[in-house]
Motif scaffolding. Structure first.
Motif, mmCIF file in Angstrom:
data_model
loop_
_atom_site.group_PDB
_atom_site.id
_atom_site.type_symbol
_atom_site.label_atom_id
_atom_site.label_comp_id
_atom_site.label_asym_id
_atom_site.label_seq_id
_atom_site.Cartn_x
_atom_site.Cartn_y
_atom_site.Cartn_z
ATOM 1 N N ASN A 176 -0.923 -3.897 13.441
ATOM 2 C CA ASN A 176 -0.995 -4.838 12.467
ATOM 3 C C ASN A 176 -0.614 -4.324 11.026
ATOM 4 O O ASN A 176 0.040 -4.977 10.458
ATOM 5 C CB ASN A 176 -2.718 -5.267 12.567
ATOM 6 N N LEU A 177 -1.000 -3.280 10.823
ATOM 7 C CA LEU A 177 -0.807 -2.682 9.485
ATOM 8 C C LEU A 177 0.644 -2.208 9.397
ATOM 9 O O LEU A 177 1.189 -1.814 8.025
ATOM 10 C CB LEU A 177 -1.851 -1.730 9.185
ATOM 11 N N ALA A 178 0.991 -1.969 10.489
ATOM 12 C CA ALA A 178 2.507 -1.056 10.424
ATOM 13 C C ALA A 178 3.410 -2.063 9.810
ATOM 14 O O ALA A 178 4.392 -1.610 9.285
ATOM 15 C CB ALA A 178 2.962 -0.626 11.851
ATOM 16 N N GLU A 179 3.230 -3.444 9.919
ATOM 17 C CA GLU A 179 4.292 -4.205 9.548
ATOM 18 C C GLU A 179 4.206 -4.235 7.877
ATOM 19 O O GLU A 179 5.230 -4.357 7.245
ATOM 20 C CB GLU A 179 3.593 -5.683 9.905
ATOM 21 N N ILE A 180 3.133 -4.165 7.366
ATOM 22 C CA ILE A 180 2.930 -3.801 5.945
ATOM 23 C C ILE A 180 3.441 -2.308 5.519
ATOM 24 O O ILE A 180 4.342 -2.585 4.372
ATOM 25 C CB ILE A 180 1.327 -4.008 5.425
ATOM 26 N N SER A 196 7.440 -14.184 3.489
ATOM 27 C CA SER A 196 6.663 -13.364 2.648
ATOM 28 C C SER A 196 5.369 -12.523 2.996
ATOM 29 O O SER A 196 4.711 -13.085 3.806
ATOM 30 C CB SER A 196 6.094 -14.251 1.129
ATOM 31 N N MET A 197 4.959 -11.451 2.512
ATOM 32 C CA MET A 197 3.878 -10.628 3.183
ATOM 33 C C MET A 197 2.698 -11.293 2.825
ATOM 34 O O MET A 197 2.403 -11.875 1.731
ATOM 35 C CB MET A 197 4.050 -9.341 2.587
ATOM 36 N N PRO A 198 1.666 -11.044 3.554
ATOM 37 C CA PRO A 198 0.350 -11.440 3.108
ATOM 38 C C PRO A 198 -0.114 -10.746 1.917
ATOM 39 O O PRO A 198 0.188 -9.558 1.665
ATOM 40 C CB PRO A 198 -0.599 -11.338 4.245
ATOM 41 N N GLU A 221 1.446 6.369 4.566
ATOM 42 C CA GLU A 221 2.875 6.023 5.587
ATOM 43 C C GLU A 221 4.027 5.467 4.579
ATOM 44 O O GLU A 221 5.115 5.976 4.864
ATOM 45 C CB GLU A 221 2.445 5.040 6.790
ATOM 46 N N ALA A 222 3.335 4.374 3.897
ATOM 47 C CA ALA A 222 4.458 3.917 2.805
ATOM 48 C C ALA A 222 4.996 4.730 1.646
ATOM 49 O O ALA A 222 5.835 4.438 1.195
ATOM 50 C CB ALA A 222 3.803 2.519 2.509
ATOM 51 N N GLY A 223 4.150 5.884 1.465
ATOM 52 C CA GLY A 223 4.348 6.464 0.477
ATOM 53 C C GLY A 223 4.158 5.726 -0.948
ATOM 54 O O GLY A 223 5.123 6.100 -1.927
#
Ligand code: ADP
Length: 608
Positions: A176-180, A196-198, A221-223
């Motif tokens: 679920n969070l990988a999408e973010i 649009s992202m939540p 992960e997103a840095g």
């Protein structure tokens, strides 16, 4: 992760600075005003010099006489004596009576140094501190000293940051969070389609399941920078301060976008506003501000708010509506595979022996959270150190599960012989009833060593696999097993003890749940009388039914437990020989494994 904080100097720093300046000042000023060298001489020398008419200036005070030679090149000092003719003789020798012998330097300079300079330094310091404070508060009025300053800690990306790999199990949450993470890496992919992202993602689950870790892992992960603050930090004594903290936090976050803002324990501010008189104004204002801020920024500005709570049911609906925390990610207790994975992740930090079987440990640790599993690994390592070993073995891990479940062994608990016998029968009673029923989990271990939790012994049953559904028969067998301990006492000794109190509590809870929540009673059919109000924290329930129904429920609960109790007693009476033999064995050994138990039971059966 490395924590980067703004270099905010504490007030004590300024105090120390002022003290240092004062100290230096005291050292320096006298040297500016330094008097010339003064020679201390005795009174005789002074009289000799008078006689030689070698006195230039003279100053007499109550305690000392300061004088110069005729050329005013040297200054002397001597004590005062009772000498009535001194003044006269001094006058005769041509001395000049002065009041500033030895004082040199301009009085203006000394005034400047001793009065104006310190004042100037103080004013300068005051100005500097004022300016600093204004900067910190973003130009707010200096009178609101220290108020409304968000203390969100900023973490920046670093090589040792937490990644998804560090969070074991929880695959659904990670997915679920990988999408973010993907969005933060490549927002264009989403904006191109118009998606649009939540704005907010709510992580819900019991304590210690890795919610904070997951939030950090998203940032890792997103840095991107990671701001973290606890909901309770917003709630201050003065109304309005929490709201200003929220404003400040969002301001900082927008400056650092893209970034992750993590609000832990959001229920501290996000509780339902129920309009009662006792509501907390400060909390409501803070919540309102949070709602406003979340509305205020566009979906795609790169600030993602993650929040964690273990009381999702208590959150204000305005907070969970679409456009605010519109995505909910459950972070549940880990399943068998998850537990094994978590154990392995944490075991990397310790040295384990080759015989360690994490699958068995994971099976034994049913119902534990990630934090508890981390604790089990650490307890095992500590046990190995205590035993003077360099690696952790299977026995360490098994013992540490028991420590986490039942507390440490009570080394000096003295049980009388009779008590020990009763406890042995009680535990074998549980185990035997479990073994003789077809729907019970296998017995893993039976022990009669007292624990610090107060348990005098226990029977550990471990399911082969995780159970998601329980049948009515399985629940009934569970109740029968719980009553097995007391039943054994009745069958063998004909008297009962207090040792069954925990069993009674659990059996009643199960029986009650079967009737009021699981619809497992013919008369009530599928009607729920109780609802769980606190899913993740203890599972408290609230009852909603008429007084008559309540009475009927109570009667049915009693009848159900009675039936299972009778069943357990019957099993034990039918297996009296095995009960005696096994209890005697446990009494001698104190701890036996499930295999030993089953073997002994089978042997008895073969002999008959
Ligand atoms: P929560 O925020 O859900 O209360 P935390 O994220 O603070 O829990 O987790 C507490 C500790 O438990 C972590 O520091 C970690 O050591 C351990 N832990 C919890 N869940 C996991 C997991 N899924 N994988 C690895 N370690 C975990």
């Amino acid at each position: 992760m490395k924590e980067v904080k703004s270099p905010k100097k504490p007030l004590i720093y300024y105090y120390v600075l002022v003290l240092a300046i004062l100290f230096l000042f005291n050292m320096i000023v006298p040297s500016f005003l330094m008097r010339p060298q003064i020679d201390l001489v005795d009174y005789g020398t002074f009289m000799d010099m008078i006689d030689d008419q070698d006195i230039g200036q003279v100053e007499i005070t109550d305690t000392e006489i300061t004088f110069t030679n005729k050329d005013n090149t040297k200054i002397y000092q001597t004590g005062v004596m009772n000498d009535p003719t001194l003044t006269e003789r001094l006058h005769d020798c041509g001395a000049v009576f002065a009041s500033d012998v030895g004082e040199e330097g301009s009085p203006i300079l000394s005034f400047l140094l001793s009065f104006v300079l310190p004042l100037a330094i103080f004013i300068g310091l005051g100005q500097y501190m004022n300016k600093k404070m204004m900067e910190q508060m973003g130009g707010k009025n200096a009178m609101s000293f220290g108020m409304g300053k968000s203390n969100a800690r900023v973490y920046v990306q670093s090589s040792d940051g937490i990644r998804f790999d560090d969070v074991a199990g929880e695959d659904e949450a990670k997915e679920n969070l990988a999408e973010i993470v993907d969005y933060l890496h490549n927002p264009k992919k989403y904006t191109d389609v118009g998606a649009s992202m939540p704005k907010g993602v709510l992580l819900v689950g019991p304590p210690g399941t890795g919610k904070t870790m997951l939030a950090k892992a998203v940032a890792g992960e997103a840095g991107v920078p990671f701001f973290s603050i606890s909901g309770s930090e917003f709630v201050e004594m003065f109304v309005g301060m929490g709201a200003s903290k929220v404003r400040d936090l969002f301001k900082q976050a927008k400056e650092k976008a893209p970034c992750i803002v993590f609000i832990d324990e959001i229920d501290a501010i996000g509780k339902k506003r129920d309009g009662q008189f006792s509501t907390n104004d400060e909390r409501e204002q803070t919540l309102n501000q949070l709602l406003t801020e979340m509305d205020g920024f566009e979906g795609n500005n790169g600030v993602i708010i993650l929040a964690a709570t273990n009381r999702p049911e208590s959150l204000d609906p305005a907070l969970t509506r679409p456009g605010r925390f519109d995505r909910r990610v459950p972070v549940e207790l880990p399943d068998l595979a998850g537990r094994e994975a978590i154990l392995k992740v944490h075991a990397k930090k310790i040295k384990t022996a080759s015989d360690v079987d994490f699958h068995t440990i994971a099976r034994m640790a049913a119902g534990t959270s990630g934090a508890e599993l981390a604790n089990i690994i650490n307890e095992a390592a500590l046990r190995a150190v205590r035993a003077g070993r360099t690696t952790v073995c299977q026995a360490d891990l098994e013992e540490s599960i028991e420590v986490v479940i039942a507390g440490y062994q009570k080394k000096n608990a003295i049980l009388s012989d009779q008590e020990k016998k009763v406890v042995a029968y009680h535990e074998i009673g549980h185990a035997l009833v479990a073994a003789k029923q077809s729907h019970s989990a296998p017995v893993q271990k039976i022990t009669i060593i007292p624990r610090t939790s107060g348990a005098l012994g226990y029977t550990m049953q471990v399911e082969q696999n995780d159970k998601n559904l329980l049948t009515k028969e399985e629940l009934e067998d569970k109740i029968a097993t719980l009553t097995g301990g007391r039943a054994a006492e009745e069958v063998v000794f004909g008297q009962i003890t207090t040792g069954a109190s925990n069993d009674i509590e659990q059996a009643t809870k199960l029986a009650r749940a079967m009737i009021t929540r699981y619809g497992m009673n013919e008369d009530f059919d599928m009607v729920a009388f109780e609802t769980v109000t606190n899913q993740y924290l203890g599972g408290d329930t609230s009852l909603a039914c008429s007084a008559e129904t309540q009475q009927a429920i109570d009667q049915k609960v009693v009848a159900l437990v009675k039936r299972q109790h009778a069943k357990a007693r019957k099993i034990l009476e039918d297996n009296r020989e095995a009960l005696d033999r096994l209890a005697q064995y446990l009494y001698e050994k104190e701890t036996i494994t499930g295999e030993e138990f089953m073997q002994l039971l089978a042997e008895g059966g073969a002999q008959q």
